[in-house]
Motif scaffolding. Structure first.
Motif, PDB file in Angstrom:
ATOM      1  N   LEU A  66       0.854  -1.174   0.000  1.00  0.00           N
ATOM      2  CA  LEU A  66       0.000   0.000   0.000  1.00  0.00           C
ATOM      3  C   LEU A  66       0.896   1.232   0.000  1.00  0.00           C
ATOM      4  O   LEU A  66       1.926   1.263   0.678  1.00  0.00           O
ATOM      5  CB  LEU A  66      -0.915   0.002   1.221  1.00  0.00           C
ATOM      6  CG  LEU A  66      -1.797  -1.240   1.402  1.00  0.00           C
ATOM      7  CD1 LEU A  66      -2.725  -1.064   2.608  1.00  0.00           C
ATOM      8  CD2 LEU A  66      -2.603  -1.523   0.152  1.00  0.00           C
ATOM      9  N   LEU A 116       1.913   4.984   0.927  1.00  0.00           N
ATOM     10  CA  LEU A 116       1.652   5.998   1.950  1.00  0.00           C
ATOM     11  C   LEU A 116       1.525   7.369   1.297  1.00  0.00           C
ATOM     12  O   LEU A 116       2.352   7.751   0.460  1.00  0.00           O
ATOM     13  CB  LEU A 116       2.765   6.011   2.995  1.00  0.00           C
ATOM     14  CG  LEU A 116       2.598   5.033   4.171  1.00  0.00           C
ATOM     15  CD1 LEU A 116       2.616   3.590   3.702  1.00  0.00           C
ATOM     16  CD2 LEU A 116       3.660   5.272   5.235  1.00  0.00           C
ATOM     17  N   ALA A 155      -4.450   0.452   8.813  1.00  0.00           N
ATOM     18  CA  ALA A 155      -4.234   1.554   7.890  1.00  0.00           C
ATOM     19  C   ALA A 155      -5.494   2.403   7.819  1.00  0.00           C
ATOM     20  O   ALA A 155      -6.608   1.877   7.757  1.00  0.00           O
ATOM     21  CB  ALA A 155      -3.892   1.013   6.511  1.00  0.00           C
ATOM     22  N   LEU A 184      -7.209   4.772   5.295  1.00  0.00           N
ATOM     23  CA  LEU A 184      -7.043   4.933   3.856  1.00  0.00           C
ATOM     24  C   LEU A 184      -7.984   5.983   3.289  1.00  0.00           C
ATOM     25  O   LEU A 184      -9.123   6.130   3.729  1.00  0.00           O
ATOM     26  CB  LEU A 184      -7.275   3.588   3.159  1.00  0.00           C
ATOM     27  CG  LEU A 184      -6.269   2.500   3.563  1.00  0.00           C
ATOM     28  CD1 LEU A 184      -6.978   1.293   4.120  1.00  0.00           C
ATOM     29  CD2 LEU A 184      -5.409   2.111   2.381  1.00  0.00           C
ATOM     30  N   VAL A 225      -2.638   5.343   1.931  1.00  0.00           N
ATOM     31  CA  VAL A 225      -2.635   5.300   3.391  1.00  0.00           C
ATOM     32  C   VAL A 225      -2.430   6.712   3.930  1.00  0.00           C
ATOM     33  O   VAL A 225      -1.369   7.316   3.725  1.00  0.00           O
ATOM     34  CB  VAL A 225      -1.532   4.366   3.919  1.00  0.00           C
ATOM     35  CG1 VAL A 225      -1.514   4.376   5.449  1.00  0.00           C
ATOM     36  CG2 VAL A 225      -1.737   2.953   3.407  1.00  0.00           C
ATOM     37  N   LEU A 284      -1.616   5.722  10.270  1.00  0.00           N
ATOM     38  CA  LEU A 284      -1.523   4.442  10.975  1.00  0.00           C
ATOM     39  C   LEU A 284      -2.255   4.589  12.302  1.00  0.00           C
ATOM     40  O   LEU A 284      -1.806   5.322  13.192  1.00  0.00           O
ATOM     41  CB  LEU A 284      -0.050   4.086  11.204  1.00  0.00           C
ATOM     42  CG  LEU A 284       0.247   2.925  12.152  1.00  0.00           C
ATOM     43  CD1 LEU A 284      -0.218   1.602  11.548  1.00  0.00           C
ATOM     44  CD2 LEU A 284       1.740   2.871  12.478  1.00  0.00           C
TER      45      LEU A 284
END
Length: 767
Positions: free
Chosen positions: A219, A221, A299, A301, A308, A311
């Motif tokens: 994924l 970021l 994540a 999203l 992402v 977190l």
């Protein structure tokens, strides 16, 4: 934000209804539910029920500016909140949404494709063989063979800090399962083979795993700052677990009673906030997805791009959830170098936590016995084999000879230039010269004029003045002041370096200790080139036994002498009540060494069964309670109060006193500890009790193989220990709070409380 339940609910409704046009659409949703008799596509409560009617009247109350009744509050929580932020089952890597506010997740083909594209890359962090936790949390793929999760998840099975010397805890394992869906068989578990990074500033960790399936693509970021995108649509994917910190009825409504399986949880970004994390204040992003404990490491999203945004690492029920901004990670060159993938070229370069990386590097070297001022590079440790040898170039000194004379001299040779180095140490008695084992007093400073003792203002870290209002944490007092021993000057308190003690006169033991504790490296190792080991600070040799000493400011008749422990037929250890490592800190080496020596006064000693004082793991039986509290704290400072429970029914042990006189002493079977920390909104206090088993024989005590501390309400500790805490500490008790439950879970403590008028009982699980 308001203080009452009604204020809290109004604040939360305002927060999560902005996108839907305020309260009016929510009232319409309730009307539709009533007309449809429960078949309105909403995913929690049936239609025309008492709860629905209470929720409607509660909304009317809020619109009219009055506080909802208790029943109306219940109706709002039981119906509206689960409906606004649902948790949707993911099965076979897809999902169906019937919720009227979120149908577009299914109906919009582009959005559905975007969500389904990331689902295979998110899995559950498994803990094979761990009997304490069913699983660790959530993780997601961020690079070639790389997973990202929370630091507090990784610390369940690994140790260390930074990116150089990390290791698995002995016997611990971790793995990831990318399935764990409702009603479906589990997928294959892929072992975590290496801990790549445990970030020293953010609640983030990177793990390495082999054999990732082709569908588990990294994924990306985002380079956009989630804190600047208030109201932006997002979604989380994770494995929410039943969370005892939150109301069980609301959880069961949101989760339909199903936990630990893969869920889609939509919501919105809610801006930024400065919150506490691992002993510091961090500028986190916030969101309002219906996340629970098992979502740690999820994540967050972007619904529009699938990138992402953050977190997830924690949150407070009906308030806010917190996330590490992905944008901030793009500013960290070590995260970039680890192989984490971003949506574009990350900036790297300067950031606000470079000194935390330096401290982590120093701590890594300290752990290996080196001087933290010397830099080096090393390999990251593998999980299965712990640490491999590191390729660090460090100047070392090796002891090649020792001559024991009335003045002990240690001769060392510098391996680089072969010059002899003389290390100064204190004089010892000639009578003991040449003995293979002897009792010697550790280094101590006998000039007590500099001792200020416990500092009630210690939690006010000067570096945090701009962020945190000042607080004061007073030392506890005896419930009955008449039991306290008086010093030769009439005081009831003995002040040492970084701690103070109040003695019980009749029992000749500390009743209360108060310590200022810090983990700050600049105070734990203030001068380079010094020996900070226990032996180096004490000035003792390999074969020397520590001889504890009485305090000259207190009548010796009010102290249990060292000989009681050394001639006790090996029944007891000399247990530090104030832990040596806790208070061994200072702005200078001399101050630190003075604090170290002060802990060896017998006033700080309590007779503890040998097995009780020496845990099999090598850690003290109190474990790492302080570290668990620091994970929830706003700085690296703690005020710690501790002491034995001096129960009149304690067993009497007959031993030896000074001059070989007979000395009878009652041996405490329980010890208490209250840890207070600085948090964003004031102080937090956590109470614990630890018990040792004393069988009723003269000295052959039966000791359990393991001791587990229990979390207690502070009011119970007051009654059991005969102490009185300051009102601020009582009010800050975290026993019934989110923070307290979180600390208890991390520390592996049981929860107990005293029955009314009776002994302590296990507490009910919070729901």
């Amino acid at each position: 934000m308001g203080n009452t339940d009604a204020d809290r609910l109004k604040d939360y409704l305002t927060l999560i209804t902005r996108k839907h046009g305020g309260i009016e659409p929510i009232r319409n949703m309730l009307e539709e539910r009533t007309k449809a008799g429960g078949d309105s596509g909403l995913e929690s409560m049936p239609g025309d029920t008492d709860e629905t009617r209470l929720a409607k009247s509660g909304l009317e109350a809020i619109e009219l500016g009055r506080d909802p009744s208790e029943g109306e509050l219940y109706g709002l929580e039981a119906i509206i909140l689960p409906d606004l932020r649902p948790a949707i089952d993911i099965v076979d890597n897809t999902f169906t949404v019937t919720h009227p506010l979120w149908r577009r997740l299914s109906d919009d083909a582009a959005i559905r494709t975007r969500i389904e594209g990331v689902i295979p890359s998110i899995g559950r962090i498994e803990l094979p063989g761990n009997n304490k936790y069913p699983y660790g949390g959530t993780g997601f793929v961020v690079g070639d063979g790389l997973l990202m999760t929370n630091r507090h998840v990784a610390e369940i099975f690994s140790k260390g800090l930074g990116d150089r010397r990390l290791a698995f805890i002995d016997g611990a394992r971790a793995a990831i399962d990318f399935k764990r869906e409702q009603g479906r068989p589990t997928g294959p578990m892929l072992d975590v083979v290496r801990v790549v990074m445990i970030h020293p500033y953010w609640d983030m960790a990177i793990l390495a795993v082999n054999g990732l399936p082709a569908t588990a693509k990294p994924l990306k970021l985002s380079l956009s700052d989630a804190r600047d995108l208030t109201g932006h649509d997002i979604f989380a994917i994770g494995y929410p677990a039943f969370d005892p910190r939150n109301p069980s009825d609301v959880q069961n409504d949101v989760m339909a009673g199903r936990y630990g399986v893969k869920r889609l949880q939509p919501g919105e970004l809610q801006g930024g906030i400065t919150t506490s994390s691992f002993g510091k204040m961090v500028p986190a992003a916030t969101h309002d997805c219906s996340t629970l404990g098992g979502n740690s490491g999820s994540a967050i999203l972007d619904l529009d791009s699938g990138e992402v945004m953050g977190l997830h690492f924690g949150g407070l029920y009906q308030k806010q959830n917190y996330a590490v901004p992905a944008y901030e990670l793009s500013r960290d060159s070590r995260v970039i170098a680890a192989g984490v993938q971003f949506a574009g070229p990350p900036s790297g370069g300067a950031n606000d936590w470079g000194d935390w990386w330096q401290r982590a590097d120093g701590a890594e070297l300290v752990a290996n016995g080196a001087d933290p001022t010397v830099s080096g590079t090393g390999d990251t440790a593998s999980g299965a084999t712990a640490n491999a040898a590191s390729s660090v170039t460090i100047k070392q000194e090796r002891e090649v000879g020792r001559i024991v004379l009335p003045l002990r001299i240690t001769i060392s040779v510098d391996l680089d230039d072969q010059k002899a180095v003389v290390v100064a140490s204190e004089s010892v008695s000639a009578d003991n010269a040449g003995m293979t084992e002897s009792a010697r007093a550790p280094f101590r400073d006998t000039d007590f004029s500099t001792r200020k003792g416990y500092d009630a203002h210690f939690l006010n870290d000067p570096s945090q003045e701009a962020l945190l209002a000042p607080v004061e944490v007073a030392m506890p007092q005896a419930a009955d002041a008449s039991v306290l021993a008086r010093t030769l000057t009439g005081s009831d308190t003995l002040h040492y370096e970084n701690f103070s003690i109040k003695m019980h006169a009749q029992r000749r033991l500390a009743l209360i200790t108060a310590s200022n504790v810090t983990k700050a490296p600049e105070l734990k190792r203030p001068e380079s080139g010094r020996d900070y080991t226990r032996r180096g600070l004490s000035g003792l040799g390999e074969s020397d036994q520590e001889l504890w000493f009485t305090d000259p400011r207190l009548d010796e008749a009010l102290q249990i002498p060292d000989v009681f422990f050394t001639r006790d037929r090996k029944a007891f250890d000399k247990g530090h009540i104030v832990r040596r490592d806790d208070v061994a800190w200072g702005a200078t080496y001399d101050q630190l060494r003075r604090a170290n020596g002060d802990t060896y006064h017998v006033t700080n000693c309590s007779p503890q069964v040998a097995g009780f004082n020496r845990a099999a793991s090598g850690h003290e039986n109190w474990g790492d309670l302080e570290n668990c509290v620091l994970a929830e704290a706003a700085n690296e400072r703690l005020c710690v109060f501790a002491g034995p429970v001096l129960d009149p029914s304690d067993e009497v042990f007959t031993g030896v006193g000074d001059g070989r006189t007979v000395l009878r002493a009652k041996i405490p079977s329980r010890y208490w500890k209250v840890i207070t920390s600085r948090v964003a909104d004031g102080i937090a206090a956590y109470g614990f009790m630890l018990e040792q088993d004393l069988a009723d024989v003269d000295f052959e005590f039966a000791v359990p193989a393991e001791f587990v501390p229990a979390m207690y309400p502070i009011a119970d500790i007051e009654r059991l220990a005969g102490v009185r805490f300051d009102e601020q500490v009582r009010k800050a008790d975290q026993y019934e709070t989110v923070r307290g439950t979180e600390v208890g879970l991390h520390a592996g403590t049981r929860r107990k409380k005293m029955a009314a008028g009776g002994p302590a009982q296990p507490a009910r699980t919070q729901k």
